[in-house]
Structures are given as structure tokens and as C-alpha cells.
Scaffold this active site. Structure first.
Site, PDB file in Angstrom:
ATOM      1  N   LYS A  64       0.855  -1.039  -0.105  1.00 25.54           N
ATOM      2  CA  LYS A  64       0.236   0.073   0.178  1.00 25.54           C
ATOM      3  C   LYS A  64       0.929   1.229  -0.033  1.00 25.54           C
ATOM      4  O   LYS A  64       1.880   1.091   0.473  1.00 25.54           O
ATOM      5  CB  LYS A  64      -1.025   0.081   1.183  1.00 25.54           C
ATOM      6  N   HIS A  92      -4.007   1.974   4.788  1.00 21.60           N
ATOM      7  CA  HIS A  92      -3.231   3.109   4.365  1.00 21.60           C
ATOM      8  C   HIS A  92      -3.079   4.079   5.571  1.00 21.60           C
ATOM      9  O   HIS A  92      -1.946   4.746   5.688  1.00 21.60           O
ATOM     10  CB  HIS A  92      -4.178   3.553   3.182  1.00 21.60           C
ATOM     11  N   ALA A  93      -4.244   3.984   6.425  1.00 17.10           N
ATOM     12  CA  ALA A  93      -4.029   4.992   7.551  1.00 17.10           C
ATOM     13  C   ALA A  93      -2.883   4.909   8.355  1.00 17.10           C
ATOM     14  O   ALA A  93      -2.087   5.558   9.056  1.00 17.10           O
ATOM     15  CB  ALA A  93      -5.287   4.889   8.376  1.00 17.10           C
ATOM     16  N   ARG A 117      -1.931   1.152  -4.414  1.00 19.86           N
ATOM     17  CA  ARG A 117      -0.981   0.219  -4.207  1.00 19.86           C
ATOM     18  C   ARG A 117       0.322   0.387  -5.307  1.00 19.86           C
ATOM     19  O   ARG A 117       0.375   0.971  -6.262  1.00 19.86           O
ATOM     20  CB  ARG A 117      -1.354  -1.301  -4.607  1.00 19.86           C
ATOM     21  N   SER A 133      -7.355   3.857  -2.265  1.00 20.12           N
ATOM     22  CA  SER A 133      -7.474   3.318  -0.621  1.00 20.12           C
ATOM     23  C   SER A 133      -9.070   3.574  -0.201  1.00 20.12           C
ATOM     24  O   SER A 133      -9.724   4.718  -0.880  1.00 20.12           O
ATOM     25  CB  SER A 133      -6.494   4.523   0.045  1.00 20.12           C
ATOM     26  N   ALA A 135      -9.799   4.241   2.734  1.00 16.39           N
ATOM     27  CA  ALA A 135     -10.161   5.341   3.521  1.00 16.39           C
ATOM     28  C   ALA A 135      -9.768   6.766   3.121  1.00 16.39           C
ATOM     29  O   ALA A 135     -10.489   7.508   3.200  1.00 16.39           O
ATOM     30  CB  ALA A 135      -8.789   5.207   4.647  1.00 16.39           C
TER      31      ALA A 135
END
Length: 164
Positions: A64, A92-93, A117, A133, A135
Site C-alpha cells: 500500500k 493506508h492509515a 498500491r 485506498s 479510507a
């Protein structure tokens, strides 16, 4: 893989294959992204930005990544984009949470512009940038590609806005 030639521009050949844009370098050393999309014109003069690397990603594998816009709160409209990616991150966070303290300790602010990615094969000098992502949404993979191209100077960098 079969590719269909789309165009030749600034020493690069652009090919299209099933939703993927592949950029094969011939002579040009730059991606087809305006420099002002990557950083503000005066960002390179700002000493706060010099200690923040443009790119920090794993040297190989599929992982990621996020695209982050870093800006100086003391200077109006001064910014630069950076790329961070890791195979160790479950989300991702997690990547964003790791980079925020580095940015804030430098006296800067940041915001995540999206993610995706990266598949990095350093032995074949190949980078594939794709996906999004959940998020943060989808990053501008062209900016990511330009930053990766600046650091790695690989012959084959592909960008796709499809996949996860």
C-alpha cells in the site's frame, strides 16, 4: 502482454492495455506532469522541506502507498507532495500515522491526498502504480509516478486507475 501504441510525446511512448497506462522511457527523464502539480515553485528553497524525502517506499514487493501533500503553515501556498509506502502496513492509515510525527516535528502540516498500491521489482527496474485506498480515496497516480520516476529512473513505470 499486448500493448496498443497511443502516442509518442517528449521521448516517451505511451501504450494502453486493458485500462493500464504504461510509460516506457526513450530519452526524456520526466513524467508527463506539470512541476507545479508536484510542488510549489518556491518549495525547493524552503529549508523545512529539505529534510523531508520525496519518496520512501519498500525496495521490493507489492504494498500500500499514500500520496501526501506537505505544506508550510508559515508560507502561504507553499507545498510539496511526497510518497510513502510499506508492506508492513495493514491499512493506508497506518502509513499516514507513521509519517505525521516526522512532518509535524519539521514544523509542517500535511494531508493525505489518496492512496493505492505499488508493485516494485527493483531487479527488473519496474514499478506498477494502481488502485485506491478505501479510507483516503484514489491518489493522483501521475504525481506518484513522477516522484518515483525522479528517484528511481526506471525504464518501465505503469499507472492504472483500476484494481484495488
Amino acid at each position: 502482454m499486448l500493448y496498443r501504441k497511443l502516442a509518442a510525446d517528449s521521448g516517451r511512448l505511451y501504450y494502453y492495455s486493458f485500462g493500464t497506462l504504461s510509460i516506457f522511457r526513450q530519452q526524456s527523464k520526466t513524467m508527463a506532469v506539470a512541476a507545479t502539480d508536484i510542488a510549489s515553485p518556491s518549495a525547493h528553497k524552503n529549508p523545512k522541506f529539505t529534510n523531508i524525502p520525496d519518496v520512501k517506499i519498500d525496495s521490493h514487493g507489492k504494498f500500500k502507498y499514500i500520496l501526501i501533500k506537505v505544506h508550510d503553515p508559515d508560507k502561504d501556498r507553499e507545498f510539496k507532495h511526497i510518497v510513502r509506502g510499506s508492506g508492513k502496513a495493514n491499512y493506508h492509515a497506518d502509513i499516514y500515522d507513521d509519517v505525521v510525527p516526522e512532518i509535524e516535528n519539521a514544523g509542517l502540516d500535511c494531508e493525505c491526498m489518496g492512496g493505492g498500491r505499488i508493485e516494485h521489482d527493483s531487479s527488473k527496474k519496474k514499478l506498477s502504480i494502481y488502485g485506491h485506498s478505501q479510507a483516503y480515496g484514489q491518489a493522483d497516480h501521475k504525481i506518484t509516478g513522477a516522484l518515483l520516476d525522479k528517484k528511481y529512473k526506471y525504464q518501465n513505470i505503469s499507472i492504472s486507475y483500476e484494481g484495488y
